[in-house]
Design a protein around this motif. Structure first.
Motif, PDB file in Angstrom:
ATOM      1  N   TYR A   1      31.751  32.991  36.345  1.00 19.76           N
ATOM      2  CA  TYR A   1      33.030  33.012  37.053  1.00 19.76           C
ATOM      3  C   TYR A   1      33.681  34.384  36.954  1.00 19.76           C
ATOM      4  CZ  TYR A   1      33.309  27.960  37.898  1.00 19.76           C
ATOM      5  OH  TYR A   1      33.099  26.684  38.341  1.00 19.76           O
TER       6      TYR A   1
ATOM      7  N   LYS B   1      31.890  36.779  39.205  1.00 22.57           N
ATOM      8  CA  LYS B   1      32.244  36.481  40.597  1.00 22.57           C
ATOM      9  C   LYS B   1      33.637  37.019  40.915  1.00 22.57           C
ATOM     10  CE  LYS B   1      33.052  32.487  43.560  1.00 22.57           C
ATOM     11  NZ  LYS B   1      33.123  31.024  43.576  1.00 22.57           N
ATOM     12  N   SER B   2      34.568  36.802  39.977  1.00 22.33           N
ATOM     13  CA  SER B   2      35.931  37.273  40.172  1.00 22.33           C
ATOM     14  C   SER B   2      35.971  38.799  40.249  1.00 22.33           C
ATOM     15  CB  SER B   2      36.810  36.774  39.025  1.00 22.33           C
ATOM     16  OG  SER B   2      38.110  37.250  39.162  1.00 22.33           O
TER      17      SER B   2
ATOM     18  N   LYS C   1      34.725  39.911  43.643  1.00 22.85           N
ATOM     19  CA  LYS C   1      35.710  39.717  44.709  1.00 22.85           C
ATOM     20  C   LYS C   1      36.770  40.801  44.678  1.00 22.85           C
ATOM     21  CE  LYS C   1      35.866  34.812  45.769  1.00 22.85           C
ATOM     22  NZ  LYS C   1      36.677  33.594  45.687  1.00 22.85           N
ATOM     23  N   LYS C   2      37.237  41.141  43.447  1.00 21.85           N
ATOM     24  CA  LYS C   2      38.264  42.161  43.307  1.00 21.85           C
ATOM     25  C   LYS C   2      37.744  43.512  43.782  1.00 21.85           C
ATOM     26  CE  LYS C   2      40.930  40.173  39.559  1.00 21.85           C
ATOM     27  NZ  LYS C   2      41.300  40.263  38.147  1.00 21.85           N
TER      28      LYS C   2
ATOM     29  N   GLN D   1      35.568  44.048  46.038  1.00 16.72           N
ATOM     30  CA  GLN D   1      35.436  44.034  47.496  1.00 16.72           C
ATOM     31  C   GLN D   1      36.807  44.203  48.144  1.00 16.72           C
ATOM     32  OE1 GLN D   1      33.466  40.514  48.713  1.00 16.72           O
ATOM     33  NE2 GLN D   1      31.413  41.331  48.291  1.00 16.72           N
ATOM     34  N   LYS D   2      37.881  43.687  47.551  1.00 12.66           N
ATOM     35  CA  LYS D   2      39.226  43.799  48.095  1.00 12.66           C
ATOM     36  C   LYS D   2      39.691  45.237  48.136  1.00 12.66           C
ATOM     37  CE  LYS D   2      41.636  39.506  47.060  1.00 12.66           C
ATOM     38  NZ  LYS D   2      42.698  38.926  46.267  1.00 12.66           N
TER      39      LYS D   2
END
Length: 130
Positions: free
Chosen positions: A116, A119-120, A123-124, A126-127
């Motif tokens: 997790y 994954k988190s 995502k960060k 990519q932002k």
């Protein structure tokens, strides 16, 4: 002194073979001994008392070989002490299995949390990419 009809009751003497049988099979109980020797239960009890023999029933544990006055456990056929030892061994196995399951669950939780977190982070990242 006699029974009905004027017949006199004869008392049969105990042979050494019968007394030896009485000593060897005392734990079988008076009824079983009386049947085997062809005597009355009362005669067996009286002779046992004269010889100082206990007719209290005994059982032999097949696991440890000890004689016990308590009946054997119906579930496993062992004496009370062997049953307790077996129960303690079962509890140890259960406790060990539970510890192993808890450790495995903890490892799985840590791995899931790492996934997790990865994954988190992904995502960060990519932002914030332009």
């Amino acid at each position: 002194m006699g029974e009905e009809g004027g017949e006199q009751e004869t008392v049969r003497q105990w042979s050494t073979r019968e007394i030896r049988y009485l000593k060897e099979h005392a734990g079988d109980g008076a009824k079983e001994i009386a049947k085997a020797l062809g005597r009355t239960t009362e005669a067996v009890k009286l002779q046992a008392r004269k010889c100082g023999i206990s007719l209290r029933q005994r059982w032999m544990c097949p696991k440890c070989g000890r004689m016990t006055f308590k009946p054997l456990n119906k579930a496993n056929g062992w004496c009370a002490e062997c049953t307790k030892e077996g129960h303690v061994a079962d509890l140890r196995e259960q406790a060990s299995a539970m510890r192993e399951e808890a450790a495995r669950s903890k490892r799985n939780d840590r791995e899931r949390q790492r996934c997790y977190s990865a994954k988190s982070r992904a995502k960060k990242s990519q932002k914030y990419r332009p």
